[in-house]
Scaffold this motif. Structure first.
Motif, PDB file in Angstrom:
ATOM      1  N   TYR A   7       0.805  -1.219   0.000  1.00  0.00           N
ATOM      2  CA  TYR A   7       0.000   0.000   0.000  1.00  0.00           C
ATOM      3  C   TYR A   7       0.840   1.273   0.000  1.00  0.00           C
ATOM      4  O   TYR A   7       0.514   2.233  -0.681  1.00  0.00           O
ATOM      5  CB  TYR A   7      -0.953   0.002   1.198  1.00  0.00           C
ATOM      6  CG  TYR A   7      -1.926   1.148   1.154  1.00  0.00           C
ATOM      7  CD1 TYR A   7      -3.091   1.047   0.405  1.00  0.00           C
ATOM      8  CD2 TYR A   7      -1.663   2.337   1.819  1.00  0.00           C
ATOM      9  CE1 TYR A   7      -3.979   2.094   0.336  1.00  0.00           C
ATOM     10  CE2 TYR A   7      -2.544   3.394   1.757  1.00  0.00           C
ATOM     11  CZ  TYR A   7      -3.707   3.273   1.018  1.00  0.00           C
ATOM     12  OH  TYR A   7      -4.575   4.319   0.946  1.00  0.00           O
ATOM     13  N   GLU A   8       1.922   1.279   0.735  1.00  0.00           N
ATOM     14  CA  GLU A   8       2.724   2.494   0.876  1.00  0.00           C
ATOM     15  C   GLU A   8       3.504   2.852  -0.382  1.00  0.00           C
ATOM     16  O   GLU A   8       3.913   4.001  -0.545  1.00  0.00           O
ATOM     17  CB  GLU A   8       3.746   2.348   2.022  1.00  0.00           C
ATOM     18  CG  GLU A   8       3.216   1.815   3.316  1.00  0.00           C
ATOM     19  CD  GLU A   8       3.059   0.293   3.329  1.00  0.00           C
ATOM     20  OE1 GLU A   8       3.892  -0.446   2.762  1.00  0.00           O
ATOM     21  OE2 GLU A   8       2.060  -0.159   3.906  1.00  0.00           O
ATOM     22  N   THR A   9       3.767   1.880  -1.241  1.00  0.00           N
ATOM     23  CA  THR A   9       4.715   2.145  -2.320  1.00  0.00           C
ATOM     24  C   THR A   9       4.250   1.814  -3.732  1.00  0.00           C
ATOM     25  O   THR A   9       4.899   2.248  -4.688  1.00  0.00           O
ATOM     26  CB  THR A   9       6.020   1.359  -2.084  1.00  0.00           C
ATOM     27  OG1 THR A   9       5.714  -0.031  -2.018  1.00  0.00           O
ATOM     28  CG2 THR A   9       6.712   1.790  -0.809  1.00  0.00           C
ATOM     29  N   GLU A  10       3.192   1.046  -3.898  1.00  0.00           N
ATOM     30  CA  GLU A  10       2.860   0.617  -5.262  1.00  0.00           C
ATOM     31  C   GLU A  10       1.367   0.356  -5.438  1.00  0.00           C
ATOM     32  O   GLU A  10       0.629   0.197  -4.472  1.00  0.00           O
ATOM     33  CB  GLU A  10       3.655  -0.645  -5.627  1.00  0.00           C
ATOM     34  CG  GLU A  10       3.416  -1.792  -4.684  1.00  0.00           C
ATOM     35  CD  GLU A  10       4.534  -2.819  -4.658  1.00  0.00           C
ATOM     36  OE1 GLU A  10       5.614  -2.582  -5.219  1.00  0.00           O
ATOM     37  OE2 GLU A  10       4.315  -3.864  -4.039  1.00  0.00           O
ATOM     38  N   ARG A  11       0.968   0.311  -6.687  1.00  0.00           N
ATOM     39  CA  ARG A  11      -0.427   0.055  -7.037  1.00  0.00           C
ATOM     40  C   ARG A  11      -0.555  -1.215  -7.875  1.00  0.00           C
ATOM     41  O   ARG A  11      -1.617  -1.535  -8.364  1.00  0.00           O
ATOM     42  CB  ARG A  11      -0.981   1.246  -7.806  1.00  0.00           C
ATOM     43  CG  ARG A  11      -0.896   2.542  -6.994  1.00  0.00           C
ATOM     44  CD  ARG A  11      -1.550   3.670  -7.690  1.00  0.00           C
ATOM     45  NE  ARG A  11      -2.980   3.497  -7.780  1.00  0.00           N
ATOM     46  CZ  ARG A  11      -3.859   3.881  -6.845  1.00  0.00           C
ATOM     47  NH1 ARG A  11      -3.434   4.438  -5.746  1.00  0.00           N
ATOM     48  NH2 ARG A  11      -5.146   3.699  -7.026  1.00  0.00           N
ATOM     49  N   GLU A  12       0.560  -1.932  -8.054  1.00  0.00           N
ATOM     50  CA  GLU A  12       0.589  -3.125  -8.876  1.00  0.00           C
ATOM     51  C   GLU A  12       1.617  -4.091  -8.323  1.00  0.00           C
ATOM     52  O   GLU A  12       2.397  -3.732  -7.461  1.00  0.00           O
ATOM     53  CB  GLU A  12       0.916  -2.795 -10.325  1.00  0.00           C
ATOM     54  CG  GLU A  12       1.932  -1.699 -10.596  1.00  0.00           C
ATOM     55  CD  GLU A  12       3.337  -1.875 -10.080  1.00  0.00           C
ATOM     56  OE1 GLU A  12       4.071  -2.738 -10.592  1.00  0.00           O
ATOM     57  OE2 GLU A  12       3.732  -1.142  -9.178  1.00  0.00           O
ATOM     58  N   VAL A  13       1.586  -5.318  -8.845  1.00  0.00           N
ATOM     59  CA  VAL A  13       2.604  -6.313  -8.511  1.00  0.00           C
ATOM     60  C   VAL A  13       3.465  -6.497  -9.751  1.00  0.00           C
ATOM     61  O   VAL A  13       2.952  -6.660 -10.856  1.00  0.00           O
ATOM     62  CB  VAL A  13       1.970  -7.654  -8.067  1.00  0.00           C
ATOM     63  CG1 VAL A  13       3.045  -8.700  -7.820  1.00  0.00           C
ATOM     64  CG2 VAL A  13       1.115  -7.457  -6.818  1.00  0.00           C
ATOM     65  N   SER A  14       4.777  -6.473  -9.560  1.00  0.00           N
ATOM     66  CA  SER A  14       5.725  -6.556 -10.672  1.00  0.00           C
ATOM     67  C   SER A  14       6.107  -7.997 -10.972  1.00  0.00           C
ATOM     68  O   SER A  14       6.436  -8.759 -10.063  1.00  0.00           O
ATOM     69  CB  SER A  14       7.009  -5.789 -10.327  1.00  0.00           C
ATOM     70  OG  SER A  14       6.735  -4.423 -10.198  1.00  0.00           O
ATOM     71  N   LEU A  15       6.071  -8.353 -12.258  1.00  0.00           N
ATOM     72  CA  LEU A  15       6.545  -9.640 -12.742  1.00  0.00           C
ATOM     73  C   LEU A  15       7.427  -9.379 -13.958  1.00  0.00           C
ATOM     74  O   LEU A  15       7.453  -8.262 -14.475  1.00  0.00           O
ATOM     75  CB  LEU A  15       5.378 -10.555 -13.139  1.00  0.00           C
ATOM     76  CG  LEU A  15       4.669 -11.308 -12.005  1.00  0.00           C
ATOM     77  CD1 LEU A  15       3.854 -10.398 -11.135  1.00  0.00           C
ATOM     78  CD2 LEU A  15       3.787 -12.388 -12.585  1.00  0.00           C
ATOM     79  N   LEU A  16       8.129 -10.419 -14.412  1.00  0.00           N
ATOM     80  CA  LEU A  16       8.977 -10.330 -15.592  1.00  0.00           C
ATOM     81  C   LEU A  16       8.533 -11.358 -16.620  1.00  0.00           C
ATOM     82  O   LEU A  16       8.116 -12.458 -16.254  1.00  0.00           O
ATOM     83  CB  LEU A  16      10.437 -10.588 -15.209  1.00  0.00           C
ATOM     84  CG  LEU A  16      11.044  -9.592 -14.218  1.00  0.00           C
ATOM     85  CD1 LEU A  16      12.382 -10.104 -13.706  1.00  0.00           C
ATOM     86  CD2 LEU A  16      11.187  -8.230 -14.854  1.00  0.00           C
TER      87      LEU A  16
END
Length: 152
Positions: free
Chosen positions: A46-55
């Motif tokens: 919540y504090e740092t992002e609005r998505e989950v990162s994948l590659l």
């Protein structure tokens, strides 16, 4: 606590097409990486992002680790792990998979490209709801096949 910037996804989205939420094919394998002994972020922090990162691609622990950090030592690799899914599984689970290329830009479906997993799937460049409800987090976790490889 202030929410992270909702314009991140729109600013970082792929410019190769007008639909960066569709330029990663459903059959593309996606790798989720962690440096924390198999503990994966299963929803945005919540504090740092609005998505989950994948590659994109079925990447080894070492390849995914080196994407995320310039310098990777043996201990980093011992603690790291990856798990995989496909863009299609995530989309079937109600998520958008948006190509957000990051520092390495190649063709949309090329291995080693950054993608952002967003909920809900509708209008992902402009709307990313956080925190995710528990049912959404559960759906995200169920998209993965477990651990492909760890550093041990």
């Amino acid at each position: 606590m202030r929410e992270p910037d909702s314009s991140y996804v729109r600013r970082k989205a792929c410019r190769a097409t007008e639909t960066p939420w569709l330029c990663i094919s459903d059959d593309v394998i996606l790798t989720h990486h962690t440096f924390d002994m198999g503990h994966f972020f299963n929803e945005p922090r919540y504090e740092t992002e609005r998505e989950v990162s994948l590659l994109t691609g079925q990447l080894s622990v070492e390849a995914a680790s080196r994407y995320r950090r310039k310098i990777v030592n043996a201990r980093d690799l011992e603690l790291a792990a990856v798990r995989c899914t496909t863009a299609g599984k995530l989309r079937s689970g109600g998520f958008a998979v948006v190509h957000t290329p990051g520092r390495i830009l190649a063709e949309c479906d090329a291995a080693g490209q950054h993608v952002s997993v967003i909920w809900p799937a509708e209008d992902p460049l402009n709307v990313q709801k956080i925190p995710w409800p528990p049912t959404v987090t559960k759906s995200f976790v169920e998209c993965f096949n477990g651990y492909i490889e760890d550093g041990r």
